[in-house]
Design a protein around this motif. Structure first.
Motif, PDB file in Angstrom:
ATOM      1  N   ASN A  10      10.932  47.592  19.879  1.00 39.95           N
ATOM      2  CA  ASN A  10      10.161  46.833  20.860  1.00 39.95           C
ATOM      3  C   ASN A  10       8.712  46.802  20.401  1.00 39.95           C
ATOM      4  O   ASN A  10       8.148  47.849  20.066  1.00 39.95           O
ATOM      5  CB  ASN A  10      10.244  47.476  22.244  1.00 39.95           C
ATOM      6  CG  ASN A  10      11.631  47.368  22.812  1.00 39.95           C
ATOM      7  OD1 ASN A  10      12.095  46.274  23.097  1.00 39.95           O
ATOM      8  ND2 ASN A  10      12.311  48.494  22.959  1.00 39.95           N
ATOM      9  N   VAL A  11       8.100  45.607  20.371  1.00 35.60           N
ATOM     10  CA  VAL A  11       6.736  45.452  19.887  1.00 35.60           C
ATOM     11  C   VAL A  11       5.885  44.800  20.972  1.00 35.60           C
ATOM     12  O   VAL A  11       6.268  43.775  21.534  1.00 35.60           O
ATOM     13  CB  VAL A  11       6.700  44.559  18.624  1.00 35.60           C
ATOM     14  CG1 VAL A  11       5.268  44.275  18.192  1.00 35.60           C
ATOM     15  CG2 VAL A  11       7.492  45.186  17.496  1.00 35.60           C
ATOM     16  N   GLN A  12       4.715  45.386  21.258  1.00 32.90           N
ATOM     17  CA  GLN A  12       3.703  44.775  22.104  1.00 32.90           C
ATOM     18  C   GLN A  12       2.440  44.661  21.263  1.00 32.90           C
ATOM     19  O   GLN A  12       1.817  45.667  20.921  1.00 32.90           O
ATOM     20  CB  GLN A  12       3.420  45.614  23.346  1.00 32.90           C
ATOM     21  CG  GLN A  12       2.234  45.121  24.169  1.00 32.90           C
ATOM     22  CD  GLN A  12       2.432  43.717  24.740  1.00 32.90           C
ATOM     23  OE1 GLN A  12       3.323  43.498  25.539  1.00 32.90           O
ATOM     24  NE2 GLN A  12       1.596  42.766  24.330  1.00 32.90           N
ATOM     25  N   LYS A  14      -1.394  43.925  20.237  1.00 33.22           N
ATOM     26  CA  LYS A  14      -2.699  44.065  20.854  1.00 33.22           C
ATOM     27  C   LYS A  14      -3.306  42.683  21.109  1.00 33.22           C
ATOM     28  O   LYS A  14      -3.304  41.832  20.225  1.00 33.22           O
ATOM     29  CB  LYS A  14      -3.617  44.877  19.940  1.00 33.22           C
ATOM     30  CG  LYS A  14      -4.959  45.174  20.535  1.00 33.22           C
ATOM     31  CD  LYS A  14      -5.789  46.029  19.599  1.00 33.22           C
ATOM     32  CE  LYS A  14      -7.129  46.344  20.244  1.00 33.22           C
ATOM     33  NZ  LYS A  14      -7.942  47.164  19.356  1.00 33.22           N
ATOM     34  N   GLU A  16      -2.222  40.185  22.456  1.00 34.96           N
ATOM     35  CA  GLU A  16      -1.274  39.059  22.334  1.00 34.96           C
ATOM     36  C   GLU A  16      -1.602  38.178  21.130  1.00 34.96           C
ATOM     37  O   GLU A  16      -1.382  36.975  21.145  1.00 34.96           O
ATOM     38  CB  GLU A  16      -1.287  38.207  23.616  1.00 34.96           C
ATOM     39  CG  GLU A  16      -0.777  38.909  24.844  1.00 34.96           C
ATOM     40  CD  GLU A  16       0.721  38.768  25.044  1.00 34.96           C
ATOM     41  OE1 GLU A  16       1.276  37.704  24.727  1.00 34.96           O
ATOM     42  OE2 GLU A  16       1.340  39.729  25.514  1.00 34.96           O
ATOM     43  N   THR A  32      12.579  43.062  20.087  1.00 33.04           N
ATOM     44  CA  THR A  32      11.932  42.356  21.185  1.00 33.04           C
ATOM     45  C   THR A  32      10.442  42.364  20.917  1.00 33.04           C
ATOM     46  O   THR A  32       9.864  43.427  20.654  1.00 33.04           O
ATOM     47  CB  THR A  32      12.220  43.031  22.541  1.00 33.04           C
ATOM     48  OG1 THR A  32      13.643  43.034  22.758  1.00 33.04           O
ATOM     49  CG2 THR A  32      11.545  42.298  23.684  1.00 33.04           C
ATOM     50  N   THR A  33       9.825  41.165  20.968  1.00 35.89           N
ATOM     51  CA  THR A  33       8.388  41.082  20.702  1.00 35.89           C
ATOM     52  C   THR A  33       7.653  40.452  21.879  1.00 35.89           C
ATOM     53  O   THR A  33       8.138  39.516  22.500  1.00 35.89           O
ATOM     54  CB  THR A  33       8.080  40.257  19.433  1.00 35.89           C
ATOM     55  OG1 THR A  33       8.459  38.901  19.648  1.00 35.89           O
ATOM     56  CG2 THR A  33       8.813  40.825  18.222  1.00 35.89           C
ATOM     57  N   ARG A  34       6.458  40.982  22.139  1.00 39.34           N
ATOM     58  CA  ARG A  34       5.526  40.431  23.126  1.00 39.34           C
ATOM     59  C   ARG A  34       4.180  40.290  22.420  1.00 39.34           C
ATOM     60  O   ARG A  34       3.693  41.248  21.819  1.00 39.34           O
ATOM     61  CB  ARG A  34       5.407  41.355  24.328  1.00 39.34           C
ATOM     62  CG  ARG A  34       6.640  41.389  25.196  1.00 39.34           C
ATOM     63  CD  ARG A  34       6.501  42.417  26.332  1.00 39.34           C
ATOM     64  NE  ARG A  34       7.604  42.354  27.255  1.00 39.34           N
ATOM     65  CZ  ARG A  34       8.778  42.949  27.065  1.00 39.34           C
ATOM     66  NH1 ARG A  34       9.007  43.631  25.963  1.00 39.34           N
ATOM     67  NH2 ARG A  34       9.735  42.844  27.969  1.00 39.34           N
ATOM     68  N   GLY A  35       3.605  39.098  22.497  1.00 39.32           N
ATOM     69  CA  GLY A  35       2.308  38.889  21.869  1.00 39.32           C
ATOM     70  C   GLY A  35       2.364  38.622  20.381  1.00 39.32           C
ATOM     71  O   GLY A  35       1.351  38.681  19.697  1.00 39.32           O
ATOM     72  N   TYR A  59       9.007  36.791  23.336  1.00 42.29           N
ATOM     73  CA  TYR A  59       8.201  36.293  24.436  1.00 42.29           C
ATOM     74  C   TYR A  59       7.029  35.510  23.843  1.00 42.29           C
ATOM     75  O   TYR A  59       6.459  35.912  22.815  1.00 42.29           O
ATOM     76  CB  TYR A  59       7.627  37.445  25.276  1.00 42.29           C
ATOM     77  CG  TYR A  59       8.645  38.152  26.126  1.00 42.29           C
ATOM     78  CD1 TYR A  59       8.914  37.721  27.421  1.00 42.29           C
ATOM     79  CD2 TYR A  59       9.325  39.259  25.643  1.00 42.29           C
ATOM     80  CE1 TYR A  59       9.836  38.378  28.217  1.00 42.29           C
ATOM     81  CE2 TYR A  59      10.252  39.927  26.430  1.00 42.29           C
ATOM     82  CZ  TYR A  59      10.503  39.481  27.705  1.00 42.29           C
ATOM     83  OH  TYR A  59      11.418  40.137  28.483  1.00 42.29           O
ATOM     84  N   ALA A  61       3.591  34.385  22.782  1.00 42.59           N
ATOM     85  CA  ALA A  61       2.279  35.019  22.629  1.00 42.59           C
ATOM     86  C   ALA A  61       1.239  34.169  23.359  1.00 42.59           C
ATOM     87  O   ALA A  61       1.293  32.936  23.328  1.00 42.59           O
ATOM     88  CB  ALA A  61       1.918  35.148  21.157  1.00 42.59           C
TER      89      ALA A  61
END
Length: 173
Positions: A10-12, A14, A16, A32-35, A59, A61
């Motif tokens: 899982n990646v968030q 910085k 986005e 799973t990626t966010r940003g 998701y 960015a």
């Protein structure tokens, strides 16, 4: 390129604002990626996107106005063996002279006002074989399309037991 094998990540990013340009290969993995905004460029004799029995959930960015889609894909692309690619928040655009193979797998588009699977460049195509294309909570634009401005050689083909699932049944856009 990047490779994920036999793992769950899982990646968030910085602010986005992460941008990924190298090919992505996954086998028996979940990412799973966010940003993170993907603009996957081809490298010689490799798949730009290669999902094998894997799940990639992207998701949209939001860190830059330039991130209008979740992914831009170019080159040879493959989603196979029970894999799922999910784009949440925007469309995926397939670029110039690109070929996508989706076999025994699923592509899902959720929560987008910018459409789903978009092929709008010369000689680009996709073939879904015994696979599913799904749209959930899409507004204003279609789940999939090809050939709006450069129609030569563009198509999306569904063969075998492929299915398109959309909530747009009996609705007027």
């Amino acid at each position: 390129g990047s490779s994920f094998n036999n793992c769950t990540v899982n990646v968030q990013a910085k602010n986005e604002k992460s941008e990924q340009y190298a090919p992505l290969a996954m086998s028996n993995a979940s990412l799973t990626t966010r940003g993170v905004w993907f603009y996957l460029n081809p490298e010689k004799d490799t798949y730009t996107l290669d999902l094998n029995n894997s799940d990639l959930y992207v998701y949209k960015a939001t860190g830059s106005y330039k991130y209008r889609n979740t992914m831009a894909l170019l080159g040879r692309l493959r989603i196979v063996n029970g894999s799922t690619l999910t784009s949440d928040g925007s469309r995926i655009t397939q670029g110039d002279h690109s070929t996508m193979e989706v076999t025994d797998s699923t592509m899902v588009f959720k929560n987008s006002t910018a459409g789903g699977y978009n092929i709008n460049y010369a000689n680009s195509n996709a073939t879904f074989t015994n696979s599913t294309l799904v749209g959930e909570n899409l507004r204003h634009t279609p789940l999939f399309g090809a050939g709006l401005t450069e129609p030569e050689g563009q198509f999306i083909k569904f063969v075998g037991n492929s299915v398109v699932n959309t909530v747009a049944v009996d609705k007027i856009a």
